[in-house]
Design a protein around this motif. Structure first.
Motif, PDB file in Angstrom:
ATOM      1  N   GLN A 101      -6.111  -0.967   0.982  1.00 57.21           N
ATOM      2  CA  GLN A 101      -4.883  -0.801   0.466  1.00 57.21           C
ATOM      3  C   GLN A 101      -3.898  -1.707   1.128  1.00 57.21           C
ATOM      4  O   GLN A 101      -2.762  -2.231   0.539  1.00 57.21           O
ATOM      5  N   LEU A 113      -1.385  -4.709  -0.680  1.00 60.92           N
ATOM      6  CA  LEU A 113       0.033  -4.600  -0.450  1.00 60.92           C
ATOM      7  C   LEU A 113       0.415  -5.993  -0.057  1.00 60.92           C
ATOM      8  O   LEU A 113       1.505  -6.494  -0.250  1.00 60.92           O
ATOM      9  N   LYS A 151       7.557  -1.206   1.919  1.00 58.54           N
ATOM     10  CA  LYS A 151       7.383  -0.851   0.291  1.00 58.54           C
ATOM     11  C   LYS A 151       7.306  -2.348  -0.259  1.00 58.54           C
ATOM     12  O   LYS A 151       7.813  -3.197  -0.097  1.00 58.54           O
ATOM     13  N   TYR A 186       1.790  -0.863  -9.662  1.00 50.61           N
ATOM     14  CA  TYR A 186       1.671   0.045  -8.669  1.00 50.61           C
ATOM     15  C   TYR A 186       2.934  -0.031  -7.708  1.00 50.61           C
ATOM     16  O   TYR A 186       3.010  -1.306  -6.912  1.00 50.61           O
ATOM     17  N   THR A 204       3.664   0.946  -4.031  1.00 49.27           N
ATOM     18  CA  THR A 204       3.119   1.492  -2.855  1.00 49.27           C
ATOM     19  C   THR A 204       3.998   1.308  -1.552  1.00 49.27           C
ATOM     20  O   THR A 204       4.668   0.269  -1.697  1.00 49.27           O
ATOM     21  N   GLU A 205       3.827   2.318  -0.913  1.00 49.74           N
ATOM     22  CA  GLU A 205       4.666   2.469   0.302  1.00 49.74           C
ATOM     23  C   GLU A 205       3.714   2.804   1.584  1.00 49.74           C
ATOM     24  O   GLU A 205       2.825   3.247   1.088  1.00 49.74           O
ATOM     25  N   MET A 231       0.486   6.808   3.348  1.00 49.23           N
ATOM     26  CA  MET A 231       0.621   5.607   2.196  1.00 49.23           C
ATOM     27  C   MET A 231       0.674   6.142   0.889  1.00 49.23           C
ATOM     28  O   MET A 231      -0.075   7.267   0.442  1.00 49.23           O
ATOM     29  N   ASP A 232       1.664   5.988  -0.021  1.00 51.19           N
ATOM     30  CA  ASP A 232       1.941   6.428  -1.120  1.00 51.19           C
ATOM     31  C   ASP A 232       1.802   5.516  -2.336  1.00 51.19           C
ATOM     32  O   ASP A 232       2.063   4.112  -2.155  1.00 51.19           O
ATOM     33  N   VAL A 233       1.198   5.823  -3.635  1.00 51.04           N
ATOM     34  CA  VAL A 233       1.315   4.965  -4.605  1.00 51.04           C
ATOM     35  C   VAL A 233       1.638   5.555  -5.770  1.00 51.04           C
ATOM     36  O   VAL A 233       1.175   6.679  -6.199  1.00 51.04           O
TER      37      VAL A 233
END
Length: 309
Positions: free
Chosen positions: A170, A174, A197, A235, A237-238, A250-252
């Motif tokens: 991931q 990113l 982010k 997407y 992503t953070e 991790m956020d998506v």
């Protein structure tokens, strides 16, 4: 079973968007000096996080998924357990409204992944329909091989490759984001972290997906066109990285025609042994073998009926 496979698909496919260029990030390839300094700083920090996370090879994870109610398997779901990568192992328990929506489904299900084989605990209710055996085995590689269909085999191989959804991959994806930014320090899960982010487009994701290299240009273009038809364009992503350089969260987020898909994964205990034990053979039903025998039985029955006629 359909609900659990839908969850796996979200976890291993749409969410993962597996990156294949992590090696060059580990080698220290830098961004052009003309880019904004905050972007360069973020790239340097996440490159270091990628290297540490890839070396850890395992972590405990708590993942929540929110999917539109109109989508297959829609609703909320939570998965908790241990995840290992290189090689892929998994021991997760799934529960939530999306999971229990199917008629007759258990309130929660344990899923074990080892040696490219998935085992699903169907519970006491499921055991009643499987000669008292509560575990269902799904060997995707064996099913693909037995099919004799090259297209099916290729699809299964890519699916297995994409199951290796470790947080390091991931991070590698990113790092490809042209608008990667450092949002500053924040406390997450009680830990002091740095917040980053970025947005990755569908085209960038496909370009980074090493598992798609086996496809011809024609098949690759067709796949990209089909993915674009799904309505997913990018997407968001953070990631929150602690002082030791490991992702804490991790956020998506993805926008689809049915609505927003949100996935949030919280990680801890990096490097702890990911001990995963496959269930005993005498407690397991092989789904592919069962379906094969059922198909042969139906064929024989049809032949007998035709002969009688």
């Amino acid at each position: 079973m359909g609900v659990s496979l839908a969850a796996v698909a979200v976890l291993a496919g749409a969410v993962g968007c597996q990156a294949g260029d992590g090696d060059k990030k580990a080698a220290g390839e830098s961004k052009p000096a003309t880019q904004h300094q905050s972007h360069a700083d973020a790239t340097q920090a996440l490159t270091a996080a990628y290297q540490k996370t890839a070396a850890a090879k395992s972590a405990k994870v708590r993942m929540t998924m929110s999917m539109p109610a109109s989508a297959p398997g829609g609703g909320d779901m939570e998965m908790t357990g241990v995840l290992g990568w290189d090689p892929t192992v998994m021991d997760m328990t799934m529960k939530g409204g999306a999971f229990g929506a199917a008629p007759g489904s258990p309130e929660q299900m344990r899923m074990v992944w080892q040696n490219n084989i998935m085992y699903m605990d169907m519970g006491a209710a499921g055991a009643k329909d499987m000669d008292g055996k509560r575990w269902m085995k799904l060997d995707l590689a064996a099913a693909a091989e037995a099919s004799g269909d090259k297209a099916v085999q290729q699809q299964m191989a890519q699916g297995l490759e994409n199951m290796n959804q470790d947080p390091a991959q991931q991070l590698a994806l990113l790092l490809d984001s042209p608008n990667l930014d450092h949002l500053g320090p924040v406390t997450e899960d009680g830990v002091r972290t740095e917040h980053y982010k970025g947005k990755v487009t569908l085209d960038e994701m496909v370009a980074s997906n090493k598992s798609l290299d086996t496809l011809s240009k024609q098949d690759r273009d067709r796949l990209l066109a089909d993915m674009k038809k799904s309505g997913i364009k990018a997407y968001d992503t953070e990631v929150w990285v602690d002082k030791d350089g490991y992702p804490v969260r991790m956020d998506v987020d993805m926008d689809t025609p049915e609505g927003a898909v949100k996935v949030s994964a919280h990680y801890s205990d990096y490097g702890a042994a990911a001990t995963v034990q496959a269930p005993p053979a005498d407690e397991t039903v092989d789904l592919f073998k069962m379906m094969k025998e059922l198909g042969e039985g139906m064929k024989d029955g049809a032949g007998a009926t035709a002969g009688t006629a």
